[in-house]
Design a protein around this motif. Structure first.
Motif, PDB file in Angstrom:
ATOM      1  N   GLU A 107       0.920  -1.103   0.108  1.00 21.07           N
ATOM      2  CA  GLU A 107       0.100   0.003   0.066  1.00 21.07           C
ATOM      3  C   GLU A 107       0.714   1.296   0.117  1.00 21.07           C
ATOM      4  O   GLU A 107       0.731   2.096  -0.778  1.00 21.07           O
ATOM      5  CB  GLU A 107      -0.798  -0.092   1.056  1.00 21.07           C
ATOM      6  N   GLU A 108       1.835   1.368   0.797  1.00 20.15           N
ATOM      7  CA  GLU A 108       2.817   2.271   0.930  1.00 20.15           C
ATOM      8  C   GLU A 108       4.275   1.815   1.291  1.00 20.15           C
ATOM      9  O   GLU A 108       4.251   1.073   2.216  1.00 20.15           O
ATOM     10  CB  GLU A 108       2.182   3.594   1.965  1.00 20.15           C
ATOM     11  N   VAL A 109       5.026   2.527   0.988  1.00 16.17           N
ATOM     12  CA  VAL A 109       6.546   2.318   1.248  1.00 16.17           C
ATOM     13  C   VAL A 109       7.019   3.718   1.510  1.00 16.17           C
ATOM     14  O   VAL A 109       7.207   4.544   0.549  1.00 16.17           O
ATOM     15  CB  VAL A 109       7.339   1.468   0.163  1.00 16.17           C
ATOM     16  N   TRP A 110       7.828   4.074   2.643  1.00 11.85           N
ATOM     17  CA  TRP A 110       8.260   5.381   2.755  1.00 11.85           C
ATOM     18  C   TRP A 110       9.733   5.255   3.164  1.00 11.85           C
ATOM     19  O   TRP A 110      10.071   4.285   3.916  1.00 11.85           O
ATOM     20  CB  TRP A 110       7.679   6.208   4.017  1.00 11.85           C
ATOM     21  N   LEU A 111      10.651   5.927   2.570  1.00 13.26           N
ATOM     22  CA  LEU A 111      11.941   5.858   2.818  1.00 13.26           C
ATOM     23  C   LEU A 111      12.275   7.554   3.532  1.00 13.26           C
ATOM     24  O   LEU A 111      12.274   8.403   2.536  1.00 13.26           O
ATOM     25  CB  LEU A 111      12.910   5.519   1.763  1.00 13.26           C
ATOM     26  N   ASN A 112      12.845   7.565   4.449  1.00 14.02           N
ATOM     27  CA  ASN A 112      13.279   8.788   5.124  1.00 14.02           C
ATOM     28  C   ASN A 112      12.390   9.790   5.035  1.00 14.02           C
ATOM     29  O   ASN A 112      12.551  10.924   4.640  1.00 14.02           O
ATOM     30  CB  ASN A 112      14.422   9.080   4.546  1.00 14.02           C
ATOM     31  N   GLY A 113      11.007   9.319   5.256  1.00 13.98           N
ATOM     32  CA  GLY A 113      10.015  10.519   5.289  1.00 13.98           C
ATOM     33  C   GLY A 113       9.400  10.642   3.568  1.00 13.98           C
ATOM     34  O   GLY A 113       8.495  11.523   3.715  1.00 13.98           O
ATOM     35  N   VAL A 114       9.976   9.917   2.726  1.00 15.44           N
ATOM     36  CA  VAL A 114       9.498  10.440   1.390  1.00 15.44           C
ATOM     37  C   VAL A 114       8.553   9.186   1.042  1.00 15.44           C
ATOM     38  O   VAL A 114       9.158   8.022   1.080  1.00 15.44           O
ATOM     39  CB  VAL A 114      10.557  10.713   0.629  1.00 15.44           C
ATOM     40  N   LEU A 115       7.537   9.319   0.280  1.00 14.23           N
ATOM     41  CA  LEU A 115       6.852   8.002  -0.290  1.00 14.23           C
ATOM     42  C   LEU A 115       7.336   7.782  -1.516  1.00 14.23           C
ATOM     43  O   LEU A 115       7.422   8.695  -2.381  1.00 14.23           O
ATOM     44  CB  LEU A 115       5.024   8.640  -0.426  1.00 14.23           C
ATOM     45  N   ILE A 116       7.727   6.402  -1.531  1.00 13.22           N
ATOM     46  CA  ILE A 116       8.709   6.136  -2.852  1.00 13.22           C
ATOM     47  C   ILE A 116       7.676   5.011  -3.501  1.00 13.22           C
ATOM     48  O   ILE A 116       8.243   4.708  -4.804  1.00 13.22           O
ATOM     49  CB  ILE A 116       9.894   5.447  -2.378  1.00 13.22           C
ATOM     50  N   HIS A 117       6.772   4.588  -2.814  1.00 10.89           N
ATOM     51  CA  HIS A 117       5.746   3.535  -3.619  1.00 10.89           C
ATOM     52  C   HIS A 117       4.555   3.579  -3.051  1.00 10.89           C
ATOM     53  O   HIS A 117       4.196   4.045  -1.839  1.00 10.89           O
ATOM     54  CB  HIS A 117       6.258   1.893  -3.407  1.00 10.89           C
ATOM     55  N   GLU A 118       3.430   3.520  -3.924  1.00 13.85           N
ATOM     56  CA  GLU A 118       2.143   3.546  -3.538  1.00 13.85           C
ATOM     57  C   GLU A 118       1.209   2.521  -4.304  1.00 13.85           C
ATOM     58  O   GLU A 118       1.377   2.521  -5.348  1.00 13.85           O
ATOM     59  CB  GLU A 118       1.537   4.805  -3.733  1.00 13.85           C
ATOM     60  N   ASN A 119       0.642   1.510  -3.575  1.00 15.91           N
ATOM     61  CA  ASN A 119      -0.402   0.600  -4.414  1.00 15.91           C
ATOM     62  C   ASN A 119       0.244   0.066  -5.584  1.00 15.91           C
ATOM     63  O   ASN A 119      -0.383  -0.284  -6.448  1.00 15.91           O
ATOM     64  CB  ASN A 119      -1.636   1.493  -4.678  1.00 15.91           C
ATOM     65  N   VAL A 120       1.272  -0.662  -5.039  1.00 15.30           N
ATOM     66  CA  VAL A 120       2.036  -1.800  -5.861  1.00 15.30           C
ATOM     67  C   VAL A 120       1.634  -3.046  -5.715  1.00 15.30           C
ATOM     68  O   VAL A 120       1.896  -3.588  -4.523  1.00 15.30           O
ATOM     69  CB  VAL A 120       3.614  -1.721  -5.631  1.00 15.30           C
ATOM     70  N   GLU A 121       0.919  -3.614  -6.951  1.00 18.66           N
ATOM     71  CA  GLU A 121       0.466  -4.959  -6.773  1.00 18.66           C
ATOM     72  C   GLU A 121       1.625  -6.047  -7.135  1.00 18.66           C
ATOM     73  O   GLU A 121       2.432  -5.874  -8.293  1.00 18.66           O
ATOM     74  CB  GLU A 121      -0.904  -5.138  -7.635  1.00 18.66           C
ATOM     75  N   LEU A 122       1.470  -7.317  -6.574  1.00 17.45           N
ATOM     76  CA  LEU A 122       2.553  -8.261  -6.949  1.00 17.45           C
ATOM     77  C   LEU A 122       1.843  -9.498  -7.406  1.00 17.45           C
ATOM     78  O   LEU A 122       1.103 -10.091  -6.522  1.00 17.45           O
ATOM     79  CB  LEU A 122       3.453  -8.645  -5.866  1.00 17.45           C
ATOM     80  N   SER A 123       2.124  -9.894  -8.495  1.00 16.60           N
ATOM     81  CA  SER A 123       1.327 -11.281  -9.116  1.00 16.60           C
ATOM     82  C   SER A 123       1.827 -12.430  -8.419  1.00 16.60           C
ATOM     83  O   SER A 123       1.283 -13.522  -8.405  1.00 16.60           O
ATOM     84  CB  SER A 123       1.710 -11.153 -10.328  1.00 16.60           C
TER      85      SER A 123
END
Length: 635
Positions: free
Chosen positions: A210-226
């Motif tokens: 749903e979210e990946v944050w690195l050092n306060g910065v949103l770097i991924h959002e809603n990434v689906e994995l098959s």
């Protein structure tokens, strides 16, 4: 009579001098900064205690608990360590095949994880959610265009049967490179959702980040994995739950502050809802029995979206039954541009007002079962529009109770809006700047074509923030009325101390002074541009002229600062403060609260580290006369 007049004159002069002295002393009064207590808008996390390795399954000899780690920035994959507790270290020092991965003793499905990680030079590791889906850990400092193999990337999947060179697929790159320099602590926050299966074991929904944050910065959002990423097994290995795994066979890595929440998809169920519209009133609270109803109906869900999207003056009340899925502590957070109230169990529980920027937060313990609820919303003016209500609880991820809203709706995204970017020369932009929760009004931000930028407080002569990447989002300045007047940094930023940078101290342990009202005592002298259009800023403090200039070396993420001090008295210069400051063997200092380096090599002066009120400060004494100080900020 002459003697009396002469005597009175002397008394008056003494009184005047005394008052002036008291006035000057009062102007020098040292006032401690007010510590603002911010109420948390989340329930506590579970933590993995790092006193020993008992928080993990038995593993190899490459894993150890230590008290401190320092990366050797001159060598690849090298840590120096100190005995103690609180830090999880993968030494990666065993024979080939003997460096083992590390697993949690618990399995997880949906999970929110926060963790601090330190990478030495060119090291490599990974966090595998459920042991299957990897978020990459890598020394990616200075990488211009990050890929899936870089820090925070979601690693690719792998097909051994594909043609050579095409085995990898579905890797996801971070949208910006927010990785810090090797040897600095970096904060990672991940919200992961497990794949879902029906009763027969057939997968009905893919896993997703749903979210990946690195050092306060949103770097991924809603990434689906098959399916699982490389190293995480095959599709047949996917299950509803699995342990968190930390990769141990690729390179040294250190961790601390590991905390998590596990979710089971719990939500409230709202039923038997009645929506009533009343004659608009100016304020709340009010006895609803004293005003006339304009409309009343049964509805299937709770939403105020139709009201807040209109400019109509309305007061709307929703009442019904709220079903609590599990006994425990729940946190409610409400925001409203109008005026609102939340009632639980027929009692007023939460006042919601103060604007959409003000969080109204309250926690309570609820028993499993049904309770009555009521939400009163009064849109008393056409411009007073907006409402949100979120809740979090046991096995319940924070979510909006209100239907028809999307997560992040209305939340400022620095990558969208009115963007200012320097092209072939530096750009300067005046604006308000937020610094540690305080809005500073006399600020300038400087952006450079090299992608290294900074904000400077003209009123106090203080560096506020440095960052890299894109320059400045001016949406809050130039859109509509520009209500907030804020210039927002777009890239990954590091906050400086922001205090006065120069001051005289009566004693070595005197608290560092804060600026006087209206910044009295600091006289701005303006700024000048050099041939490349980089500014230098000058001001006077305590009859001393100080000039700050900044340069950016090619090919690295750092800001070089040069300070000249002219005709001055003895002053102290504050370089940094933080929860912990340590000197490294190469005359570099690591600042741990923001986790950046200050390289002070090449100066005749020697800084000191002192602790005042539980905080470390890095200071250097500047002697009377003309002086120059040069140092670098590296992050």
């Amino acid at each position: 009579m002459k003697h009396v007049s002469y005597y009175l004159l002397i008394v008056y002069i003494i009184f005047f001098i005394s008052c002036e002295k008291d006035k000057k002393e009062s102007e020098k009064t040292i006032v401690k900064k007010e510590v603002k207590v911010v109420k948390p808008n989340f329930l506590p996390f579970k933590t993995i205690t790092l006193n020993d390795l008992s928080g993990f399954k038995p593993t190899g000899a490459n894993w150890k608990i230590v008290g401190n780690v320092i990366a050797d920035r001159s060598k690849e994959k090298t840590f120096f360590t100190e005995e103690g507790t609180g830090i999880l270290l993968n030494k990666n020092d065993q024979e080939k095949g003997s460096n083992k991965n590390l697993f949690t003793p618990f399995d997880h499905g949906d999970m929110e994880l926060e963790i601090d990680v330190m990478m030495p030079v060119k090291s490599n590791s990974g966090l595998y959610f459920q042991g299957r889906y990897e978020v990459q850990l890598f020394d990616s400092w200075n990488v211009k265009k990050p890929k899936y193999v870089d820090m925070g990337g979601i690693y690719q999947r792998w097909n051994n049967e594909a043609p050579k060179g095409k085995e990898g697929y579905e890797g996801y790159s971070p949208r910006v490179n927010a990785a810090k320099a090797p040897g600095l602590w970096q904060h990672l926050k991940v919200i992961f959702h497990a794949a879902k299966f029906d009763k027969t074991g057939k997968k009905t929904k893919n896993a997703w980040f749903e979210e990946v944050w690195l050092n306060g910065v949103l770097i991924h959002e809603n990434v689906e994995l098959s399916g699982p990423t490389r190293g995480g097994g095959t599709n047949a290995d996917e299950k509803p739950k699995g342990p968190l795994m930390i990769q141990g066979d690729h390179g040294p890595v250190a961790f601390k502050n590991i905390k998590y929440k596990l979710y089971e998809g719990n939500t409230f169920t709202l039923s038997n809802i009645t929506r009533t519209e009343y004659e608009n009133v100016k304020n709340l609270p009010i006895n609803l029995d004293t005003i006339s109803k304009e409309k009343e109906e049964k509805v299937d869900g709770f939403t105020l979206v139709d009201v807040t999207k209109s400019r109509d003056k309305k007061m709307v009340v929703h009442s019904g039954i709220l079903s609590v899925p599990e006994t425990g502590k729940y946190l409610f957070e409400g925001h409203a541009n109008g005026i609102s109230e939340l009632y639980l169990n027929n009692k007023k529980f939460l006042n919601i007002r103060g604007g959409m920027d003000k969080a109204n937060i309250k926690t309570t313990t609820l028993e499993k079962g049904d309770i009555p609820f009521k939400v009163v919303y009064n849109q008393h003016a056409p411009w007073a529009r907006g409402f949100s209500l979120h809740v979090e609880g046991p096995n319940m991820q924070r979510y909006s109770i209100q239907e028809g809203t999307k997560k992040g709706e209305g939340v400022f995204d620095p990558l969208k809006g009115i963007i200012v970017e320097p092209k072939d020369k530096p750009v300067m932009q005046r604006s308000f700047v937020n610094h540690e929760g305080e809005k500073h009004t006399h600020c300038i931000s400087v952006g450079t074509p090299q992608g290294i930028h900074y904000s400077y407080n003209l009123a106090t002569g203080s560096l506020l923030r440095v960052w890299n990447g894109s320059f400045l989002n001016t949406t809050h300045m130039w859109l509509a009325r520009g209500f907030k007047q804020l210039g927002e940094p777009i890239g990954f930023s590091v906050t400086m101390h922001g205090d006065l940078e120069f001051a005289s101290l009566e004693e070595d342990n005197s608290p560092w002074p804060i600026p006087l009202i209206e910044n009295k005592g600091v006289k701005q002298l303006g700024y000048e541009l050099d041939a490349s259009r980089m500014p230098s800023f000058s001001y006077q403090i305590e009859k001393t002229t100080i000039s700050n200039s900044f340069t950016i070396p090619e090919g690295t993420r750092q800001l070089n600062k040069s300070i000249t001090i002219s005709k001055g008295k003895n002053l102290w210069h504050k370089l940094a403060d933080g929860e912990s400051i340590k000197e490294l063997p190469d005359n570099t200092y690591v600042i741990n609260n923001e986790s950046y380096y200050i390289d002070f090599t090449g100066n005749d002066l020697k800084p000191i580290i002192r602790n005042i009120d539980g905080k470390d400060e890095l200071l250097v004494e500047v002697p009377k006369g003309d002086s120059t100080i040069n140092y670098s900020i590296i992050w």
